[in-house]
Scaffold this motif. Structure first.
Motif, PDB file in Angstrom:
ATOM      1  N   ALA A  33      -0.299-139.283-106.541  1.00  0.00           N
ATOM      2  CA  ALA A  33      -1.036-138.132-106.005  1.00  0.00           C
ATOM      3  C   ALA A  33      -0.468-136.835-106.548  1.00  0.00           C
ATOM      4  O   ALA A  33       0.731-136.738-106.806  1.00  0.00           O
ATOM      5  N   ARG A  34      -1.324-135.851-106.714  1.00  0.00           N
ATOM      6  CA  ARG A  34      -0.890-134.480-106.973  1.00  0.00           C
ATOM      7  C   ARG A  34      -1.004-133.704-105.669  1.00  0.00           C
ATOM      8  O   ARG A  34      -1.811-134.052-104.790  1.00  0.00           O
ATOM      9  N   VAL A  35      -0.211-132.637-105.538  1.00  0.00           N
ATOM     10  CA  VAL A  35      -0.136-131.900-104.278  1.00  0.00           C
ATOM     11  C   VAL A  35      -0.395-130.417-104.513  1.00  0.00           C
ATOM     12  O   VAL A  35       0.262-129.789-105.364  1.00  0.00           O
ATOM     13  N   ALA A  94      -9.390-124.931-108.669  1.00  0.00           N
ATOM     14  CA  ALA A  94      -8.901-124.921-110.049  1.00  0.00           C
ATOM     15  C   ALA A  94      -7.803-125.964-110.236  1.00  0.00           C
ATOM     16  O   ALA A  94      -7.755-126.667-111.262  1.00  0.00           O
ATOM     17  N   PHE A  95      -6.934-126.096-109.247  1.00  0.00           N
ATOM     18  CA  PHE A  95      -5.861-127.097-109.300  1.00  0.00           C
ATOM     19  C   PHE A  95      -6.451-128.506-109.329  1.00  0.00           C
ATOM     20  O   PHE A  95      -6.026-129.362-110.103  1.00  0.00           O
ATOM     21  N   LEU A  96      -7.457-128.740-108.493  1.00  0.00           N
ATOM     22  CA  LEU A  96      -8.114-130.055-108.468  1.00  0.00           C
ATOM     23  C   LEU A  96      -8.729-130.375-109.831  1.00  0.00           C
ATOM     24  O   LEU A  96      -8.633-131.507-110.318  1.00  0.00           O
ATOM     25  N   SER A 149      -8.537-143.847-105.268  1.00  0.00           N
ATOM     26  CA  SER A 149      -7.136-144.107-105.626  1.00  0.00           C
ATOM     27  C   SER A 149      -6.436-142.931-106.306  1.00  0.00           C
ATOM     28  O   SER A 149      -5.271-143.050-106.684  1.00  0.00           O
ATOM     29  N   ARG A 150      -7.134-141.811-106.453  1.00  0.00           N
ATOM     30  CA  ARG A 150      -6.545-140.670-107.175  1.00  0.00           C
ATOM     31  C   ARG A 150      -6.631-139.413-106.302  1.00  0.00           C
ATOM     32  O   ARG A 150      -7.394-138.486-106.589  1.00  0.00           O
ATOM     33  N   PRO A 151      -5.841-139.366-105.238  1.00  0.00           N
ATOM     34  CA  PRO A 151      -5.997-138.275-104.273  1.00  0.00           C
ATOM     35  C   PRO A 151      -5.320-136.977-104.701  1.00  0.00           C
ATOM     36  O   PRO A 151      -4.281-136.984-105.363  1.00  0.00           O
ATOM     37  N   VAL A 157      -7.098-135.347 -99.749  1.00  0.00           N
ATOM     38  CA  VAL A 157      -6.407-135.603 -98.486  1.00  0.00           C
ATOM     39  C   VAL A 157      -5.967-134.263 -97.908  1.00  0.00           C
ATOM     40  O   VAL A 157      -5.180-133.544 -98.530  1.00  0.00           O
ATOM     41  N   GLY A 158      -6.495-133.902 -96.746  1.00  0.00           N
ATOM     42  CA  GLY A 158      -6.046-132.713 -96.052  1.00  0.00           C
ATOM     43  C   GLY A 158      -4.900-133.078 -95.131  1.00  0.00           C
ATOM     44  O   GLY A 158      -5.039-133.983 -94.289  1.00  0.00           O
ATOM     45  N   PHE A 159      -3.749-132.406 -95.274  1.00  0.00           N
ATOM     46  CA  PHE A 159      -2.555-132.734 -94.486  1.00  0.00           C
ATOM     47  C   PHE A 159      -2.000-131.450 -93.902  1.00  0.00           C
ATOM     48  O   PHE A 159      -1.492-130.599 -94.624  1.00  0.00           O
ATOM     49  N   GLY A 160      -2.155-131.278 -92.591  1.00  0.00           N
ATOM     50  CA  GLY A 160      -1.635-130.067 -91.960  1.00  0.00           C
ATOM     51  C   GLY A 160      -2.431-129.677 -90.738  1.00  0.00           C
ATOM     52  O   GLY A 160      -3.147-130.485 -90.134  1.00  0.00           O
TER      53      GLY A 160
END
Length: 390
Positions: free
Chosen positions: A62-64, A82-84, A32-34, A93-96
């Motif tokens: 979600a954070r992006v 580092a962002f994660l 639930s925390r993507p 979630v990979g989007f692209g």
């Protein structure tokens, strides 16, 4: 008896609007925390925001991370990691296109296992899982949403490191052809030829098996009749749908078989000269196929028949001749440049050929080819494709 090892995403949602089911799929996986891993272009186009809207409506926050780069590098993966780590994420979630999907896989693996990406390149196989990955492709190309591979470029050596193992296989893939509507012609052409290369190489690979064969042949039947259609009309929904399904099946095919010489020689071109992956495959495909075909005439003839360019009862030699003609014609029709036409410096190309040959061999992909090359034979093939010779 040889036993084929087959692995697929646990969940596949396929069809127009599939990406809108992300929140439901996250719930079914118990996460639930993507962290959404994507690129700046998709963010600027508003596509990421539409994805987030669906999550918000379901109460999911979600954070992006938008800083992925074409041909992911060690530095870009470390920035994503580092962002994660700044958040409390339980999935990625990979989007692209292929680069965000490959980035998501690498970030999710390192989040659990740590170390440097160079520690994980083949021949190392990383089967122990990282964070769960949900893949949503926006191009009909890499098939990365269904593969157990990721590719990361070493910033220091310009080596495209092939990383393999079940850790990189997404647990879910949402394959929504509507996300590809309106994609530009060059991107559509390059990703389409990439998909076709996956299917052909999976079928002729020394690691081919009955399962991968079925997927590869199905992919060719979908891709070959539709690639020119979708390049001519970006809004052709039925052609877009066929290409998206064919790309996924091509990914499944090579993930459960392998790629071969085209990909082995293609990765160094992309790494050293920043040629998009699908385009470097397209540059190589006719010449490498012509060189390889004598070692697997029946297999390549089957490809021609599946692509609809040879009759079922036609002899293998004639069918392979039609295949070679079609691959050259496809490059002409889709305006695929040679390395020289793309603007690569001649002297730098020639200087790097020995290193490119060594890196291709080290990846292991050429050893899967029906005809296994020496470094000298690969150098001759690089020379042949330089100015577009078939």
């Amino acid at each position: 008896m040889t036993v084929a090892s087959i692995a697929l995403p646990r969940i596949l949602r396929i069809g127009g609007g599939a990406s809108q089911q992300l929140a439901e799929v996250l719930g079914s996986l118990g996460v639930s925390r993507p962290l959404v891993v994507t690129d700046g272009f998709l963010s600027a186009q508003g596509m990421v925001e539409r994805l987030l809207d669906g999550l918000r409506a379901a109460g999911v926050s979600a954070r992006v991370f938008t800083e992925t780069v074409p041909d992911p590098t060690v530095a870009s993966i470390e920035a994503g990691l580092a962002f994660l780590q700044e958040g409390n994420h339980d999935c990625v979630v990979g989007f692209g296109g292929g680069s965000p999907l490959d980035s998501a896989k690498a970030i999710a693996m390192l989040a659990v296992h740590g170390g440097a990406m160079a520690d994980y390149k083949v021949p190392h196989v990383q089967d122990m899982p990282g964070l769960p990955v949900i893949a949503i492709p926006t191009t009909a190309g890499t098939g990365s949403e269904a593969t157990r591979f990721t590719i990361v470029t070493d910033d220091q050596t310009d080596e495209k490191m092939l990383c393999a193992g079940l850790a990189y296989l997404p647990v879910a893939a949402l394959v929504d052809y509507e996300l590809t509507l309106g994609k530009p012609r060059r991107l559509t052409a390059d990703t389409g030829i990439d998909s076709l290369t996956h299917a052909i190489e999976a079928y002729v690979s020394r690691k081919a098996n009955p399962f991968s064969d079925g997927m590869a042949l199905s992919a060719m039947r979908l891709l070959a009749p539709n690639i020119r259609r979708v390049c001519a009309d970006p809004g052709d929904r039925s052609a877009r749908e066929a290409m998206m399904l064919g790309a996924m099946q091509g990914g499944i095919a090579f993930s459960n078989s392998s790629v071969a010489l085209v990909h082995g020689m293609s990765r160094p071109i992309g790494a050293h000269f920043h040629v998009p992956h699908g385009l470097s495959n397209a540059m190589l495909l006719p010449a490498v196929t012509a060189w390889s075909a004598p070692a697997a005439m029946t297999r390549y003839a089957d490809c021609a028949r599946a692509m609809g360019i040879a009759e079922e009862g036609e002899g293998d030699q004639s069918a392979v001749a039609r295949l070679l003609e079609e691959l050259s014609a496809l490059n002409r029709d889709l305006d695929v440049p040679s390395p020289a036409q793309w603007g690569i410096d001649t002297a730098r190309w020639n200087d790097l050929v020995p290193l490119m040959c060594a890196q291709a061999l080290a990846s292991g992909s050429p050893a899967n080819n029906p005809r296994v090359p020496t470094e000298a034979e690969m150098a001759a093939l690089y020379a042949r494709v330089w100015d577009g010779a078939a």
